[in-house]
Design an enzyme around this catalytic site. Structure first.
Site, short mmCIF file in Angstrom:
data_model
loop_
_atom_site.label_atom_id
_atom_site.label_comp_id
_atom_site.label_asym_id
_atom_site.label_seq_id
_atom_site.Cartn_x
_atom_site.Cartn_y
_atom_site.Cartn_z
N ARG B 317 12.95 24.49 -34.43
CA ARG B 317 12.48 25.71 -33.78
C ARG B 317 11.10 26.13 -34.30
NH1 ARG B 317 14.21 29.82 -30.22
NH2 ARG B 317 16.08 28.62 -29.77
N ARG B 349 17.80 35.36 -38.30
CA ARG B 349 17.09 35.93 -37.15
C ARG B 349 15.67 35.37 -36.98
NH1 ARG B 349 17.50 42.46 -36.44
NH2 ARG B 349 17.47 42.56 -34.18
N ALA B 520 20.93 32.61 -31.71
CA ALA B 520 19.85 32.23 -30.80
C ALA B 520 19.56 33.33 -29.77
CB ALA B 520 20.15 30.90 -30.09
N GLU B 731 16.24 38.25 -31.47
CA GLU B 731 15.31 37.70 -32.44
C GLU B 731 13.83 37.99 -32.17
OE1 GLU B 731 17.41 33.95 -31.71
OE2 GLU B 731 17.04 33.50 -33.82
#
Lengths: 503, 789
Positions: B317, B349, B520, B731
């Site tokens: 990510r 997060r 997510a 997030e």
């Protein structure tokens, strides 16, 4: 002599002796109030067990000086002990609502989305209620009042904004005081019949099951009501631990680091609850809480008051004391540098008599005190600064509020015209004790107080200290801070540049 | 009136404010319940020579001590690579790594026993830092690569750097971050009559907890039920690592037959559980003289800790967010997780996003300094352009579309008086000898979906009862984010009911199997859609049944399910709206006619596909975007930072619950501010974490939040997908916290001539003062000495 503690929890009378007396208040509440069949008041949450997050905030009501009303203040239940609750009324989050009707504070928190995960929420609710209890008049709470008043409560979810909204939405006229919700007159009458005498309780090991249960509670607990009783008992039990607000020992207790076999409280001694100015000296008794000093110094020593709001948290200042801070003798104790530069005197007493010790002579080494086993600190006398004194106090910490100092520094500069006629400078967090900086001081005396002079003194100061690196900061950082604070002081004193930002 | 779009209070709000909401440690004590504790490794690396449990076993109140030998299954687990032992066997790999599980009658007895266990360890020098890991070739998983279309050729890539008007290169550091959920890791377990285990866990991941407990105990998954009623915060920290307390209590329950509970003490929790990964990144960037990006290369290294956990996925990510909201024509990204002797770092997060976002935002701040333009303008010029084929493709090949980033920047600049304030900041800095101010904007374009494709699925169970009330169960867990409330609103609307008639049930692996972690940011997206699917199965059956009910030969109404309306607590045929049946009455009738009014729903996110090997594909269903402008004031003598003002503007689609989403934005943002300012994990040379509680680890306090704080949302008519046209919100706002760090950097840049100033994350007072002191003669007027670090 009374051999049990008597106090109220949410209006119900509790009489406690034995093991429950030595528990932390939060363990007592969460564990069924001393009984396996008792109500478990689990709204009081434990998130840190260090008095640092406020999730365990409860209100404690104590009789006012005139014994005609009960005054409520917020405290951290995780670092308070049951034996400190004698003749008190403890109100937990469960005690706030009236039947099915939520209190206005609770309703405001709901309406403003003041909770997310909810774990810190009871603490915020109680702290907000405490702010309303303390607020004078019926004006809505101001942003600044709310921020400082809630600085002892941490929240990881909300970012606080919606909690502030809830606080601002409160109409103090509609928020009933706790004392209206409960029959405090009856409580006061009950306390009156108990009389003023001392209390002694014994506690044994606990058998309560709880994730944060203590390692070993204390055994012999004495609550003197007069100084004579205190000194007499102290002489007989020199190993007993003196307990003031317990805000530090509570943390150590929860960490399993201390579990004294005997202890004596000082805050039950009326003569020690002094706060007055005598002959230009501020006299603060051993039982006087930070919160009282905070209110009192607002006009008497503004520089002290300003920094005081950054000591501990509101919850800690409601019970913690200056004398406890001094006796705990931490090199990063927030209060010591001021008392060094003000040349405060400690009044010590024992059954052998009284004596006075200048504060600088009181500290012999790391946590070593000029205090005999039978002696107690009765009061501290601090000369008030005269008009020609420039008093600046600094506390540098990682976070502005609710943090422990990385470096503390106090300047007491006496000036006549442009000349500095006397200088006393003390700093903490840079060695095993708070230290004066004699060479830096000397470099300033009898010279004009210029920026250059202060910068030079700052560089000299660097060479007078040997800080260490630890979790709060590196040695080099501490050296640089001490050096820089000299220039900062000059800008605030002479440069006229006092910039507080918007905080 | 539909409840979606309304700011209903959190479904547990009353419980929160009254203290009635129960967390694991608050649940009633069960008969003969045991307290669980554990003994962890005293050192960061070594070999266990011997373990002496004799004294501890004999201590009063101690019921049993268990080691890896007592596990019924294999002693390893891990969500991606199963390299982590439940209990250390021979080797220990981080301080506090559990070795022995203790069960006792009281917590105090368990704690005393802990001190009586003698562990003899042959200590080894630990690997703690990324540099040490690089030197020792100590890695987790392979190095991953992503190369943008057009940057494949080495020659062309190097040519871009050779011919670019400007280049910058360097190394960037960001520290880890503790989740600091208020409820520490906690679980309680009970053994059933057939040896089955029920675990109540504070977990974001009921399915994995179920699976891990089953595996560790040597049971089938059908013999384990995991429930989660709520968490006192999760933030990613309870996605995998909630397994530790679950397994410990389950093992005790299995061995003793008695209920067992463990709530970690804060210090233990902080010492032994994983956190946000610290990163070290080598970079170079090429850009033209107006600050437009030409090419960039980034080599990310993360400190993964001792075991894999989710680290490789977190790194993925990071790499997918190395561009953030900016088009980098030629981008090459590599990522390598380092294996060290710290606790296995895990989800938090943002999940690697913050580390990628912070780097490119830092670079743009530096680039602006080099080219002498305002950093806002440089950023705006580099944004992805919606509909512009030359500027809308990411380095992994996904097209960035249907966004309003330009509009967000422009509206934010206007609403925050950005230009005016830039001038005021410059004026202030010219005049002040004691303080320095900075102002900056940062943005976020956060990809929504699990990058591991199979996780993008959810199921839901909807039970309608004969009084017209509804229970919903999904695999989504409630950690404070308001998921249950959103599901409640969505389901209420599906049946046209007051939300009070819909109740979201505690998450349980018994009702929702094979679920993904609530993570997510996709909890409401996935579970909301699954719940809708279940509701529609039911309402379709209801319509068929109702069509027959309302059909009337006399009035010429043939049975027509498409004319049935289920709304306002009633059911009717829209051709004869005066004839209505109360929903509850209707449900009772449906049951009597043997109509099934319960259903299970399922959802799989369409169109997400990403090839990890080629580094190409469409990993994300859509992006949540936004921007923030922050202003700070720094004390030049102490480095103390005051956060003056923040203005946030986000595109979160149509909010299902604006009050809850506002809370997510503000809360996430302030958490991000904590990461970049005062949250500092300090370890000693032996790998012990020193900051193990709030006394030494400083999350933001209420007084650290800005006095001026404007949060707003931008309408995006182009967004036409996802549940009720909402967007995920959990997030993304965290990464806007970077704006505060950029403002600090901006302030420091103003003290420096033409050169950018390096600054690490977190920018603590110490970091800021050290950097200012290094700017000789700038930080403190006339200061003669230069600090070194």
């Amino acid at each position: 002599m009374r051999n049990s503690l008597v106090f109220y929890v949410n209006g119900s009378r509790h009489e406690v002796r034995g093991e429950a007396a030595g528990l932390t208040l939060s363990d007592y509440l969460r564990g069924g109030c001393g009984s396996l069949q008792g109500d478990r008041l689990c709204g009081t949450k434990i998130a840190c067990a260090e008095g640092d997050c406020g999730a365990c905030t409860v209100l404690v009501g104590k009789p006012a000086d005139d014994e005609r009303s009960v005054v409520y203040q917020s405290i951290d239940a995780c670092i308070a002990f049951v034996y400190q609750m004698d003749r008190r009324h403890v109100v937990t989050v469960e005690g706030l609502q009236d039947g099915d009707t939520l209190s206005p504070v609770q309703q405001a928190m709901i309406d403003c989305h003041g909770s997310q995960c909810g774990f810190c929420t009871p603490g915020f609710v109680m702290a907000l209620q405490g702010l309303v209890e303390e607020s004078e008049g019926d004006q809505p709470l101001e942003d600044e009042t709310l921020r400082l008043g809630l600085s002892g409560n941490l929240c990881r979810c909300t970012g606080y904004s919606q909690i502030l909204d809830a606080g601002k939405r409160l109409d103090p006229k509609r928020v009933a005081s706790i004392s209206k919700r409960y029959d405090t007159t009856a409580m006061l009458a009950d306390f009156a019949t108990l009389g003023d005498g001392p209390v002694r309780v014994n506690s044994r090991d606990t058998h309560l099951s709880n994730g944060h249960a203590p390692a070993a509670p204390p055994v012999d607990i004495f609550l003197p009501s007069t100084l004579d009783e205190l000194l007499e008992h102290r002489a007989q039990h020199p190993d007993a631990r003196l307990i003031s607000g317990a805000t530090d020992i509570g943390v150590q207790f929860n960490h399993g680091k201390v579990a004294p076999a005997a202890l004596i409280t000082t805050q039950t001694v009326r003569e020690l609850n002094r706060l007055e100015v005598i002959d230009g000296q501020l006299v603060i008794g051993a039982a006087t809480s930070w919160a009282r000093i905070e209110a009192y110094t607002k006009n008497a020593i503004p520089a002290y008051h300003a920094i005081l709001t950054r000591f501990g948290s509101p919850q800690v200042r409601h019970v913690g004391t200056l004398i406890g801070n001094l006796a705990n003798a931490s090199p990063i104790a927030d209060s010591i540098p001021l008392h060094y530069v003000a040349q405060s005197t400690l009044e010590l007493a024992s059954i052998r008599g009284r004596r006075e010790v200048p504060i600088e002579e009181f500290y012999l080494g790391y946590k070593q005190l000029d205090l005999q086993p039978d002696e107690v600190i009765v009061a501290v006398r601090t000369p008030l600064p005269k008009a020609n004194v420039r008093l600046r106090l600094y506390k540098v910490s990682k976070r502005r509020d609710m943090d422990i100092s990385t470096v503390t520094l106090a300047f007491w500069l006496e000036v006549e015209g442009d000349l500095c006629t006397a200088a006393r400078i003390a700093t903490g967090g840079v060695g095993p004790t708070v230290v004066r900086l004699p060479r830096a001081e000397e470099s300033l005396v009898a010279r004009p107080l210029t920026l250059e002079a202060m910068q030079t003194a700052g560089r000299i100061a660097r060479d007078e200290i040997q800080p260490i690196s630890d979790v709060r900061g590196g040695a080099e950082y501490r050296l640089q801070l001490v050096e820089n604070l000299f220039a900062k002081c000059w800008h605030e004193v002479k440069g006229g540049e006092v910039f507080s930002g918007s905080k | 009136m539909p409840s979606v779009g309304q700011s209903l209070p959190h479904d547990s709000a009353t419980g929160h404010v009254t203290g009635a909401a129960r967390y694991i440690d608050d649940l009633p004590r069960l008969d003969r319940e045991l307290c669980v504790d554990f003994v962890g490794s005293p050192v960061a690396a070594g070999r266990i020579r011997s373990l002496d449990l004799t004294a501890a076993r004999q201590a009063p109140g101690v019921v049993c001590l268990l080691t890896y030998n007592d596990l019924g299954g294999p002693n390893h687990f891990g969500p991606i690579i199963p390299d982590e032992p439940f209990l250390a066997a021979e080797e220990v790999a981080y301080v506090g790594q559990p070795i022995v599980v203790i069960a006792a009658e009281t917590a105090a007895a368990a704690r005393k026993a802990r001190e009586l266990v003698v562990v003899d360890i042959e200590e080894r020098k630990p690997i703690l830092s990324i540099d040490e890991a690089l030197h020792a070739n100590s890695f987790i998983g392979p190095e991953r690569h992503m190369v943008s279309p057009g940057a494949e050729s080495d020659a062309a890539f190097e040519e871009a750097f050779r011919t670019a008007p400007h280049t910058l290169s360097g190394r960037f550091f960001s520290g880890g971050q503790e989740q600091f959920y208020f409820e520490t890791q906690a679980a309680m377990s009970m053994r059933g009559e057939s040896g089955d285990i029920r675990v109540i866990s504070s977990t974001q991941n009921t399915t994995e907890t179920q699976a891990v407990v089953a595996e560790a105990l040597g049971l089938g998954m059908h013999q384990v039920v995991c429930e989660c009623h709520r968490m006192g915060g999760g933030f990613g920290g309870k996605e995998t690592q909630s397994a530790i307390t679950a397994v410990m209590t389950a093992l005790v329950a299995q061995k003793t037959g008695r209920p067992a509970r463990l709530t970690l003490r804060r210090g233990d929790d902080m010492q032994i559980t994983g956190k946000r990964h610290a990163y070290q990144t080598d970079y170079r960037v090429a850009f033209n003289s107006d600050g437009r990006l030409i090419a960039a290369q980034m080599a990310f290294y993360s400190n993964g800790g001792a075991f894999a956990d989710l680290s490789t996925s977190v790194m993925e990510r990071t790499m997918l967010h190395a561009d953030n909201a900016y088009h980098v024509p030629m981008l090459r990204v590599t990522g390598q997780v380092c294996r060290t002797n710290l606790p296995p770092n895990t989800a938090f997060r943002g999940f690697g996003g913050p580390q990628g976002v912070a780097l490119i935002e830092s670079l743009l701040e530096d680039i602006a300094k080099v080219v002498g333009r305002d950093a806002f303008d440089v950023r705006r010029a580099n944004l992805y352009r919606d509909g512009d084929d030359s500027r809308n493709v990411t380095h992994y090949g996904q097209i960035v579309r249907d966004h309003v980033m330009d509009e967000t920047f422009d509206r934010l600049a206007a609403s925050s008086s950005y230009r005016h304030r830039v001038a005021k900041v410059a004026e202030f800095n010219a005049a002040s000898r004691t303080h320095v101010k900075g102002i900056a904007i940062s943005s976020i374009k956060f990809g929504i979906s699990f990058t591991t494709k199979f996780l993008n699925q959810a199921n839901a169970l909807v039970n309608v009862y004969t009084d017209g009330t509804v229970q919903v169960s999904t695999g989504g867990t409630e950690m404070g984010q308001g998921l249950y409330t959103k599901i409640q609103q969505i389901v209420a609307d599906e049946f046209g009911l007051e939300p009070a008639r819909v109740r979201v049930m505690a998450t349980s692996s018994e009702k929702s199997n094979n679920t993904s972690p609530t993570a997510a940011s996709a909890g409401a997206d996935l579970n909301g859609m699954a719940a809708i699917d279940a509701c529609r199965k039911i309402t379709n059956r209801m319509r068929v049944y109702a069509a027959g009910l309302f059909a009337s030969a006399e009035r010429g109404l043939v049975a027509a399910p498409e004319h049935i309306v289920i709304d306002q607590g009633a059911v009717w045929d829209d051709r004869a709206p005066s004839h209505r049946l109360d929903f509850g009455q209707f449900c009772a009738m449906a049951r009597r006619e043997r109509v099934d009014i319960g259903a299970r729903g399922f959802y799989a996110t369409p169109g997400v596909d990403y090839n990890r090997e080629t580094g190409r594909g469409n990993p994300f269903f859509y992006y949540t975007t936004g921007a923030a402008i922050a202003e700070v004031t720094i004390d030049r003598f102490t480095g103390e930072l005051v956060f003056d003002r923040a203005d946030l503007l986000m595109d979160i689609g149509r909010a299902i619950n604006p009050g809850i989403d506002r809370g997510q934005v503000i809360g996430g943002f302030i958490q991000g501010v904590g990461w970049v300012t005062n949250e500092e994990l300090r370890y000693n040379d032996a790998g012990h974490l020193l900051s193990t509680g709030p006394t030494t680890y400083k999350i933001p306090n209420i007084t650290d939040t800005p006095r001026v704080f404007n949060v707003d949302f931008i309408n995006n008519p182009k967004h036409q997908k996802n549940v009720r046209l909402s967007k995920a919100v959990g997030e993304p706002p965290l990464m806007l916290g970077v704006a505060v760090w950029l403002a600090a950097k901006n302030a420091l840049q103003s003290l420096n001539g033409g050169e950018p100033v390096s600054l690490s994350i977190p920018a603590t007072g110490e970091e800021l003062l050290t950097r200012m002191t290094a700017l000789v003669g700038q930080a403190v007027p006339d200061a003669a000495k230069v600090g070194c670090r």
